[in-house]
Design an enzyme around this catalytic site. Structure first.
Site, PDB file in Angstrom:
ATOM      1  CD1 TRP A  10      -1.657  -2.343   0.241  1.00 17.21           C
ATOM      2  CD2 TRP A  10      -3.234  -1.364   2.541  1.00 17.21           C
ATOM      3  NE1 TRP A  10      -3.260  -2.597   0.698  1.00 17.21           N
ATOM      4  CE2 TRP A  10      -4.214  -2.303   1.576  1.00 17.21           C
ATOM      5  CE3 TRP A  10      -3.523  -0.439   3.368  1.00 17.21           C
ATOM      6  CZ2 TRP A  10      -4.757  -2.454   2.333  1.00 17.21           C
ATOM      7  CZ3 TRP A  10      -4.377  -1.013   4.366  1.00 17.21           C
ATOM      8  CH2 TRP A  10      -4.805  -2.050   3.765  1.00 17.21           C
ATOM      9  CE  LYS A  11       4.537   1.116  -4.129  1.00 15.65           C
ATOM     10  NZ  LYS A  11       5.390   1.136  -5.490  1.00 15.65           N
ATOM     11  CG  HIS A  95       9.936  -1.278  -2.562  1.00 17.33           C
ATOM     12  ND1 HIS A  95      10.056   0.323  -3.102  1.00 17.33           N
ATOM     13  CD2 HIS A  95       8.784  -2.242  -2.984  1.00 17.33           C
ATOM     14  CE1 HIS A  95       8.805   0.076  -4.286  1.00 17.33           C
ATOM     15  NE2 HIS A  95       8.028  -1.350  -3.680  1.00 17.33           N
ATOM     16  CD  GLU A 167       8.170  -4.492  -6.542  1.00 16.57           C
ATOM     17  OE1 GLU A 167       7.233  -4.891  -6.464  1.00 16.57           O
ATOM     18  OE2 GLU A 167       9.194  -4.115  -5.321  1.00 16.57           O
ATOM     19  N   GLY A 173       4.714   1.736 -10.707  1.00 14.34           N
ATOM     20  CA  GLY A 173       4.628   2.732 -10.780  1.00 14.34           C
ATOM     21  C   GLY A 173       4.049   3.831 -11.814  1.00 14.34           C
ATOM     22  N   GLY A 234       1.486  -2.642  -6.196  1.00 12.81           N
ATOM     23  CA  GLY A 234       1.125  -1.404  -5.969  1.00 12.81           C
ATOM     24  C   GLY A 234      -0.102  -0.654  -6.067  1.00 12.81           C
ATOM     25  N   GLY A 235       0.286   0.027  -6.709  1.00 11.38           N
ATOM     26  CA  GLY A 235      -1.045   0.864  -7.514  1.00 11.38           C
ATOM     27  C   GLY A 235      -2.449   0.234  -7.154  1.00 11.38           C
TER      28      GLY A 235
HETATM   29  P1  PGA Z   1       3.289  -0.725  -9.109  1.00  9.59           P
HETATM   30  O1  PGA Z   1       3.699  -0.480  -7.340  1.00  9.59           O
HETATM   31  O2  PGA Z   1       2.313  -2.228  -9.311  1.00  9.59           O
HETATM   32  O3  PGA Z   1       2.502   0.915  -8.300  1.00  9.59           O
HETATM   33  O4  PGA Z   1       4.238  -0.485  -9.991  1.00  9.59           O
HETATM   34  C1  PGA Z   1       4.593  -2.048  -7.660  1.00  9.59           C
HETATM   35  C2  PGA Z   1       5.596  -1.877  -6.077  1.00  9.59           C
HETATM   36  O5  PGA Z   1       6.018  -1.470  -6.090  1.00  9.59           O
HETATM   37  O6  PGA Z   1       5.492  -2.889  -4.651  1.00  9.59           O
END
Ligand code: PGA
Length: 252
Positions: A10-11, A95, A167, A173, A234-235
């Site tokens: 969720w950041k 990360h 990643e 993102g 993430g998003g």
């Molecule tokens: P994202 O992020 O799906 O928004 O690209 C993935 C992450 O940073 O773990």
């Protein structure tokens, strides 16, 4: 034989009330889902609320970071022990946002891996190359360095608690996902590195997640790759319906 994992990072999003709403939505949408381990990683401030909402559900709780000491004079930091106490099963380390924005080194990340292992917590260990590194043909060298140093001193026994997340930084993102073939190529390479470092059995048993703009529209193709064992999202993890659809990926 590797249980797929779909983890939502969720950041820096979600108040406690929003976290509760998202988890309640996920619980109802994912009821009865089997064969996949679903994980959510809220910010520290929402962990306790999330743990209460998750009680009795199969969805697991993760934190997004930790400090590699148990207690002491470390202002602003949170230890594996405290995260375990808050109800976490996993902690994300390494990360790319922490590597890039906070300057975290492979050595520092390695200390976190060992601290988490000592606390008997699961570890989601992130690696990945930047666009510059990929374009300079350094992708394999970067991944090799991150695995060697980040997992230094890790035995096959410790590795049972580690999930690797590949990643590519250029895909995070940005809406720009790696193609299925690019993901498979990197994952196969990472598995080969694990084999060199830890042996065949540990390499075969380790889950390697893909992360970088994973969403409902691309998860199926990624999950169909033989070395892709899940996703770090993430998003697309911030809305219950979308994340639930990712967790219910279809492979043909
Ligand atoms: P994202 O992020 O799906 O928004 O690209 C993935 C992450 O940073 O773990």
């Amino acid at each position: 034989m590797r249980m797929p994992m779909i983890a939502g990072n969720w950041k820096l999003h979600k108040t406690r009330a929003e976290a509760r709403d998202l988890i309640e939505g996920l619980k109802s949408q994912l009821e009865g889902l089997t064969g996949v381990e679903v994980v959510v990683a809220p910010p520290f401030t929402a962990l306790e609320t999330a743990a209460a909402s998750l009680a009795g559900s199969a969805i697991q709780l993760a934190a997004q970071n930790c400090y590699p000491e148990t207690t002491g004079a470390f202002t602003g930091e949170v230890s594996p022990l405290l995260l375990k106490d808050a109800g976490c099963r996993y902690v994300i380390v390494g990360h790319s946002e922490r590597r890039q924005l906070l300057g975290e080194s492979d050595e520092f990340i390695n200390r976190k891996v060992h601290a988490l292992s000592q606390a008997a917590l699961g570890i989601i260990f992130c690696i990945g190359e930047t666009l510059d590194e990929r374009e300079a043909d350094q992708m394999f060298d970067v991944l090799r360095r991150q695995v060697r140093l980040g997992l230094k001193g890790v035995t096959p026994d410790i590795m049972k608690d580690v999930v690797v997340a590949y990643e590519p930084v250029w895909a995070i993102g940005t809406g720009k996902t790696a193609t299925d073939a690019q993901a498979q190529e990197a994952h196969a390479f990472v598995r080969a590195l694990l084999r060199e470092q830890l042996g065949q059995a540990a390499a075969d048993a380790t889950r390697i997640l893909y992360g970088g703009s994973v969403k409902s529209g691309n998860v199926d193709g990624l999950m169909a790759q033989p070395d892709v064992d899940g996703a770090l999202v993430g998003g697309a993890s911030l809305k219950a319906e979308e994340f639930a659809r990712v967790a219910c990926f279809q492979t043909v």
